[in-house]
Design a protein around this motif. Structure first.
Motif, PDB file in Angstrom:
ATOM      1  N   ILE A   1       1.179  -1.097  -0.002  1.00  0.00           N
ATOM      2  CA  ILE A   1      -0.119   0.478  -0.383  1.00  0.00           C
ATOM      3  C   ILE A   1       1.206   1.384  -0.139  1.00  0.00           C
ATOM      4  O   ILE A   1       1.214   2.034   0.997  1.00  0.00           O
ATOM      5  N   THR A   2       1.255   1.671  -0.868  1.00  0.00           N
ATOM      6  CA  THR A   2       2.444   3.007  -1.134  1.00  0.00           C
ATOM      7  C   THR A   2       1.254   4.358  -0.509  1.00  0.00           C
ATOM      8  O   THR A   2       2.173   4.492  -0.606  1.00  0.00           O
ATOM      9  N   SER A   3       0.145   4.215  -0.691  1.00  0.00           N
ATOM     10  CA  SER A   3       0.038   5.209   0.344  1.00  0.00           C
ATOM     11  C   SER A   3       0.823   5.754   1.653  1.00  0.00           C
ATOM     12  O   SER A   3       1.039   6.826   1.998  1.00  0.00           O
ATOM     13  N   ASP A   4       0.508   4.499   1.920  1.00  0.00           N
ATOM     14  CA  ASP A   4       1.032   4.205   4.010  1.00  0.00           C
ATOM     15  C   ASP A   4       2.716   4.658   3.193  1.00  0.00           C
ATOM     16  O   ASP A   4       3.332   5.603   4.263  1.00  0.00           O
ATOM     17  N   LEU A   5       3.077   4.312   2.801  1.00  0.00           N
ATOM     18  CA  LEU A   5       4.697   4.673   2.402  1.00  0.00           C
ATOM     19  C   LEU A   5       4.909   5.967   2.875  1.00  0.00           C
ATOM     20  O   LEU A   5       6.058   6.368   3.303  1.00  0.00           O
ATOM     21  N   MET A   6       4.073   7.242   1.331  1.00  0.00           N
ATOM     22  CA  MET A   6       4.679   8.431   0.875  1.00  0.00           C
ATOM     23  C   MET A   6       3.992   9.223   2.272  1.00  0.00           C
ATOM     24  O   MET A   6       4.595   9.889   2.255  1.00  0.00           O
ATOM     25  N   ARG A   7       2.933   8.288   2.862  1.00  0.00           N
ATOM     26  CA  ARG A   7       3.334   9.340   4.325  1.00  0.00           C
ATOM     27  C   ARG A   7       4.513   9.847   5.061  1.00  0.00           C
ATOM     28  O   ARG A   7       4.461   9.913   5.845  1.00  0.00           O
ATOM     29  N   ILE A   8       4.546   7.597   5.489  1.00  0.00           N
ATOM     30  CA  ILE A   8       5.619   7.434   7.088  1.00  0.00           C
ATOM     31  C   ILE A   8       7.533   7.239   6.694  1.00  0.00           C
ATOM     32  O   ILE A   8       8.224   7.645   7.516  1.00  0.00           O
ATOM     33  N   ALA A   9       7.301   6.826   4.743  1.00  0.00           N
ATOM     34  CA  ALA A   9       8.887   6.230   4.917  1.00  0.00           C
ATOM     35  C   ALA A   9       9.927   7.061   4.765  1.00  0.00           C
ATOM     36  O   ALA A   9       9.591   8.370   4.433  1.00  0.00           O
ATOM     37  N   ASP A  10      11.279   6.702   5.570  1.00  0.00           N
ATOM     38  CA  ASP A  10      12.123   7.712   4.703  1.00  0.00           C
ATOM     39  C   ASP A  10      12.957   6.876   3.924  1.00  0.00           C
ATOM     40  O   ASP A  10      12.932   7.224   3.081  1.00  0.00           O
TER      41      ASP A  10
ATOM     42  N   VAL B   1      12.719   3.253   0.990  1.00  0.00           N
ATOM     43  CA  VAL B   1      12.128   1.940   0.386  1.00  0.00           C
ATOM     44  C   VAL B   1      13.643   1.364  -0.091  1.00  0.00           C
ATOM     45  O   VAL B   1      14.268   1.437  -0.844  1.00  0.00           O
ATOM     46  N   VAL B   2      12.649  -0.233   0.127  1.00  0.00           N
ATOM     47  CA  VAL B   2      13.935  -1.597  -0.323  1.00  0.00           C
ATOM     48  C   VAL B   2      12.603  -1.792  -1.270  1.00  0.00           C
ATOM     49  O   VAL B   2      11.675  -2.704  -1.132  1.00  0.00           O
ATOM     50  N   TYR B   3      13.605  -2.114  -2.668  1.00  0.00           N
ATOM     51  CA  TYR B   3      12.273  -2.208  -3.547  1.00  0.00           C
ATOM     52  C   TYR B   3      12.536  -3.662  -3.973  1.00  0.00           C
ATOM     53  O   TYR B   3      13.534  -4.224  -5.148  1.00  0.00           O
ATOM     54  N   LEU B   4      11.592  -4.659  -4.026  1.00  0.00           N
ATOM     55  CA  LEU B   4      11.940  -6.180  -3.704  1.00  0.00           C
ATOM     56  C   LEU B   4      11.517  -6.290  -5.696  1.00  0.00           C
ATOM     57  O   LEU B   4       9.834  -6.467  -5.546  1.00  0.00           O
ATOM     58  N   SER B   5      11.967  -6.748  -6.342  1.00  0.00           N
ATOM     59  CA  SER B   5      11.325  -7.892  -7.492  1.00  0.00           C
ATOM     60  C   SER B   5      12.114  -8.996  -7.368  1.00  0.00           C
ATOM     61  O   SER B   5      12.843  -8.981  -8.109  1.00  0.00           O
ATOM     62  N   ARG B   6      10.357  -9.851  -8.184  1.00  0.00           N
ATOM     63  CA  ARG B   6      11.004 -11.167  -8.347  1.00  0.00           C
ATOM     64  C   ARG B   6      12.639 -11.951  -7.365  1.00  0.00           C
ATOM     65  O   ARG B   6      13.758 -12.413  -7.955  1.00  0.00           O
ATOM     66  N   GLY B   7      12.812 -12.022  -6.338  1.00  0.00           N
ATOM     67  CA  GLY B   7      13.412 -11.620  -5.060  1.00  0.00           C
ATOM     68  C   GLY B   7      14.617 -11.030  -5.132  1.00  0.00           C
ATOM     69  O   GLY B   7      15.955 -11.965  -4.440  1.00  0.00           O
ATOM     70  N   LYS B   8      14.502 -10.112  -6.635  1.00  0.00           N
ATOM     71  CA  LYS B   8      15.932  -9.646  -5.921  1.00  0.00           C
ATOM     72  C   LYS B   8      15.241  -7.671  -5.565  1.00  0.00           C
ATOM     73  O   LYS B   8      14.501  -7.279  -6.353  1.00  0.00           O
ATOM     74  N   VAL B   9      16.934  -7.307  -5.253  1.00  0.00           N
ATOM     75  CA  VAL B   9      16.474  -5.867  -4.382  1.00  0.00           C
ATOM     76  C   VAL B   9      16.585  -4.742  -5.736  1.00  0.00           C
ATOM     77  O   VAL B   9      17.921  -4.925  -6.913  1.00  0.00           O
ATOM     78  N   LEU B  10      15.670  -4.179  -6.271  1.00  0.00           N
ATOM     79  CA  LEU B  10      15.571  -3.542  -7.286  1.00  0.00           C
ATOM     80  C   LEU B  10      15.336  -1.882  -7.511  1.00  0.00           C
ATOM     81  O   LEU B  10      16.743  -1.164  -7.910  1.00  0.00           O
ATOM     82  N   ALA B  11      15.509  -1.766  -5.883  1.00  0.00           N
ATOM     83  CA  ALA B  11      15.731  -0.306  -5.696  1.00  0.00           C
ATOM     84  C   ALA B  11      16.307   0.116  -3.781  1.00  0.00           C
ATOM     85  O   ALA B  11      15.349  -1.207  -3.406  1.00  0.00           O
ATOM     86  N   ASP B  12      17.260   0.538  -3.688  1.00  0.00           N
ATOM     87  CA  ASP B  12      17.534   0.406  -2.064  1.00  0.00           C
ATOM     88  C   ASP B  12      17.715   1.933  -1.624  1.00  0.00           C
ATOM     89  O   ASP B  12      19.244   1.895  -2.154  1.00  0.00           O
ATOM     90  N   CYS B  13      16.694   2.964  -1.373  1.00  0.00           N
ATOM     91  CA  CYS B  13      17.278   4.755  -1.251  1.00  0.00           C
ATOM     92  C   CYS B  13      16.646   5.381  -0.579  1.00  0.00           C
ATOM     93  O   CYS B  13      15.106   4.500   0.003  1.00  0.00           O
ATOM     94  N   PRO B  14      16.700   5.914  -0.113  1.00  0.00           N
ATOM     95  CA  PRO B  14      15.890   7.127   0.305  1.00  0.00           C
ATOM     96  C   PRO B  14      14.528   7.455  -0.828  1.00  0.00           C
ATOM     97  O   PRO B  14      14.645   7.310  -2.201  1.00  0.00           O
ATOM     98  N   LEU B  15      12.900   7.742   0.367  1.00  0.00           N
ATOM     99  CA  LEU B  15      12.178   7.080  -1.069  1.00  0.00           C
ATOM    100  C   LEU B  15      12.014   8.580  -1.883  1.00  0.00           C
ATOM    101  O   LEU B  15      11.936   8.254  -3.421  1.00  0.00           O
TER     102      LEU B  15
END
Lengths: 285, 218
Positions: A187-196, A198-212
Motif C-alpha cells: 500500500i504505497t500511500s502508507d509509505l508516502m506518509r511515513i517512510a524515509d 524504500v527497499v524495492y523487491l522484484s522477483r526475489g531481487k532488490v531493484l532499489a534501495d534508497c531514500p524514498l
C-alpha cells in the motif's frame, strides 16, 4: 551503527529464489519493504527473523542473528500481518506468556498503549477487529524495549482511518522513542506518509534501495504517441495506456517532442520497473 | 527453556492433556489392557500439536527471543512431564487398588496387572511414540496427522505385543503379573528397563526434532 544490516540473504524454493538480498535500516529510520505480491517481502522478513533457513548475514545493532540470536531478538519487536495467534486465548494470557521472555518488559508502558488503543485484556484474540489485532501486536512489540520494529504488511486489510491511525502511531514511536522500523507493504500511500527509505523487491531481487525521495526524483513518467517513440527514447517498462504508451525516463534523459512528462509516483515507478524486470536499478550503487 | 515450557503450559496444552491424566483411574477396571491408558496420553500430545498449529504457535514462538532449536525441545519436555505424571498416577492408583482389592481380583486377564512392571511397558510405549511422532512432526509442523498415525499405529502394535507376551511368555505371564509385592525385584527391574528406554528414546526425539526443526521453514 545500523539498526539492521542484511547481507546476501538467499533462499531457494521450487519456483522462487530470494536472491542475495542486501540492505540496511538506519537508526531512527522508517524503511518500507515494497514489491508486488510474491516478490519476496515476507520471505525476506522471515529470513531476517530466522523463521526460514536462509543463507546470508543478518545483524541487529551489530549483533549477529545466528551467533547471538537471543540478544538480537531482544532488540526486535515483530508484528506479523495482524495478530493471528491463539484466537481463543484472552489477551492477558498471551501477554503474560510473551512478557516473560523479555527482562526489559515495561508493564506501565504496555498499559498506556492498551489505553491509547482502547484495548481490553479481557477480550480474546478472535474478538478483535483487524485494526485492533495490529494495535495489540504493536503494543506487545514496543513494550519490551525493542529498538527495531519489524512488521509484515501491518496495514493490509485495514480501512483508511485505521491505516492513518497506525501510521500516526508509528511516526510517534520513531520520533519519541527513537525506534527504527522496517515494514513490508504494497500500500504505497502508507509509505508516502511515513517512510524515509524504500527497499524495492522484484522477483526475489532488490531493484532499489534508497531514500524514498531519491527514488521518486530519479524518474519521470512519460506518455508517448507510439511504441517506437518510447523505445527510441529508451523508456523503462513501456506499457500501453489509453492514448498511447507510457514508460519511465530517468530525469537526465530528454523528453522527445510530442511526448508529455509528469512526476513519477511510487505506484508508477513500481509498475514500470516491474514491467521492465530491470536489474541494476539500485540507486546509490 | 523454563519460559518456553511455561508458555507451552499457558498457551499450548490442550484440555485433554489434563483430562486424560484422570484415566489413571482406569486401572480399577477389571481385566483391561491398562497400557491403553497411555495411548490416550499419546492422543493428548496429538491434540496439543494440532491446536498449536491452528493457533500459529510455531511462528509466534520462533519470533520470541529464543533459539529455534529449543522450541521443539520445550514442547517434548512439556509433554514428557505430562507423561511422567500419568506414569506416577497410574502407579499410585494401581498400588491403591492392590491394597484395596483381593489378590485374585488384582490379577489382570487382559494384560499385565496395574503394577510397576506395567509402568515399564507403558514407558516403552510412550518413549517409542515420542521418537516416532515428534521426529516426524518437527520435520514439518504443518503436518500433524501423518506422524500421529505412524506413532499411534506403533503404539497399538506394541500394546498388542505386550498382551501376546502376557499370554505366551512365563516371565510376563507369572513373574511380572500380579501384586507389586510378588517378584518385586523383577518387576522393579522391568520398570527400570522401561524408564531407561523411555529416557533414551525421548532424548533421541529431542535431538532429532531440534535438528530437523532448525532446517524447517515456517
Amino acid at each position: 551503527m545500523n539498526a539492521l544490516t542484511v547481507r546476501d540473504l538467499t533462499k531457494t524454493y521450487p519456483g522462487f529464489k530470494l536472491d542475495g538480498v542486501s540492505f540496511t535500516v538506519g537508526q531512527g529510520r522508517i524503511v518500507g519493504l515494497i514489491g508486488a505480491n510474491g516478490a519476496g517481502k515476507s520471505t525476506t522478513l522471515k529470513g531476517i527473523l530466522r523463521l526460514i533457513s536462509a543463507t546470508g548475514e543478518v545483524s541487529v545493532y551489530g549483533k549477529d542473528m545466528r551467533a547471538e540470536e537471543f540478544a538480537a531478538k531482544q532488540l526486535i519487536g515483530y508484528a506479523g500481518g495482524g495478530f493471528r495467534f491463539y484466537p481463543m486465548k484472552r489477551l492477558d494470557a498471551i501477554r503474560k506468556a510473551y512478557a516473560a521472555f523479555f527482562p526489559a518488559w515495561d508493564q506501565e508502558k504496555y498499559e498506556r498503549y492498551l489505553a491509547r488503543f482502547d484495548l481490553s485484556e479481557e477480550k480474546r484474540g478472535k474478538e478483535l477487529s483487524d485494526g485492533m489485532k495490529v494495535k495489540f501486536a504493536v503494543a506487545l512489540a514496543v513494550s519490551h524495549g525493542a529498538k527495531l520494529l519489524i512488521m509484515d504488511e501491518p496495514t493490509s486489510g485495514l480501512d483508511p482511518l485505521s491505516r492513518e491511525e497506525f501510521c500516526d502511531h508509528i511516526l510517534g514511536l520513531v520520533r519519541n522513542e527513537g525506534i527504527s522500523v522496517l515494514f513490508s507493504t504494497h500500500i504505497t500511500s502508507d509509505l508516502m506518509r511515513i517512510a524515509d527509505d524504500v527497499v524495492y523487491l522484484s522477483r526475489g531481487k532488490v531493484l532499489a534501495d534508497c531514500p524514498l525521495e531519491q527514488l521518486l526524483s530519479r524518474y519521470r513518467v512519460v506518455r508517448f504517441g507510439a511504441r517506437g517513440q518510447a523505445e527510441a527514447a529508451r523508456a523503462i517498462g513501456i506499457k500501453a495506456v489509453k492514448n498511447g504508451y507510457e514508460g519511465l525516463l530517468e530525469r537526465g534523459n530528454a523528453v522527445p517532442d510530442g511526448a508529455s512528462a509528469e512526476d513519477a509516483t511510487l505506484d508508477s515507478v513500481m509498475i514500470h520497473l516491474e514491467i521492465a524486470g530491470r536489474e541494476g536499478e539500485k540507486c546509490g550503487n | 527453556m523454563r519460559q518456553l515450557i511455561k508458555k507451552e503450559i499457558a498457551l499450548c496444552v490442550h484440555p485433554t492433556g489434563y483430562i486424560f491424566l484422570s484415566f489413571a483411574l482406569l486401572t480399577f477396571v477389571p481385566n483391561y489392557p491398562y497400557e491403553m491408558i497411555f495411548f490416550f496420553s499419546c492422543l493428548s500430545v496429538f491434540f496439543c500439536c494440532l491446536t498449536a498449529r491452528e493457533n500459529g504457535d510455531v511462528a509466534f514462538t520462533c519470533a520470541l527471543p529464543v533459539k529455534k532449536r529449543l522450541v521443539p525441545i520445550a514442547r517434548i519436555l512439556t509433554m514428557s512431564g505430562f507423561q511422567c505424571v500419568l506414569l506416577v498416577l497410574t502407579g499410585a492408583v494401581g498400588a491403591i487398588k492392590g491394597a484395596a482389592v483381593p489378590a485374585e481380583m488384582y490379577l489382570n486377564y487382559a494384560g499385565l496387572s496395574a503394577n510397576i512392571a506395567l509402568l515399564g511397558n507403558a514407558a516403552i510405549v510412550l518413549g517409542t511414540f515420542n521418537l516416532v511422532f515428534f521426529a516426524g512432526y518437527y520435520k514439518n509442523p504443518e503436518k500433524v496427522g501423518i506422524p500421529f498415525v505412524a506413532g499411534g499405529a506403533l503404539v497399538v502394535l506394541l500394546i498388542g505385543i505386550f498382551i501376546v507376551l502376557r499370554w505366551t511368555v512365563p516371565f510376563f505371564m507369572q513373574t511380572l503379573n500380579g501384586l507389586n509385592s510378588e517378584n518385586a525385584p523383577f518387576k522393579a527391574l522391568w520398570l527400570l528397563i522401561g524408564l531407561t528406554v523411555y529416557a533414551v528414546l525421548t532424548a533421541a526425539a529431542c535431538k532429532i526434532s531440534a535438528n530437523r526443526f532448525e532446517k524447517t521453514d515456517i
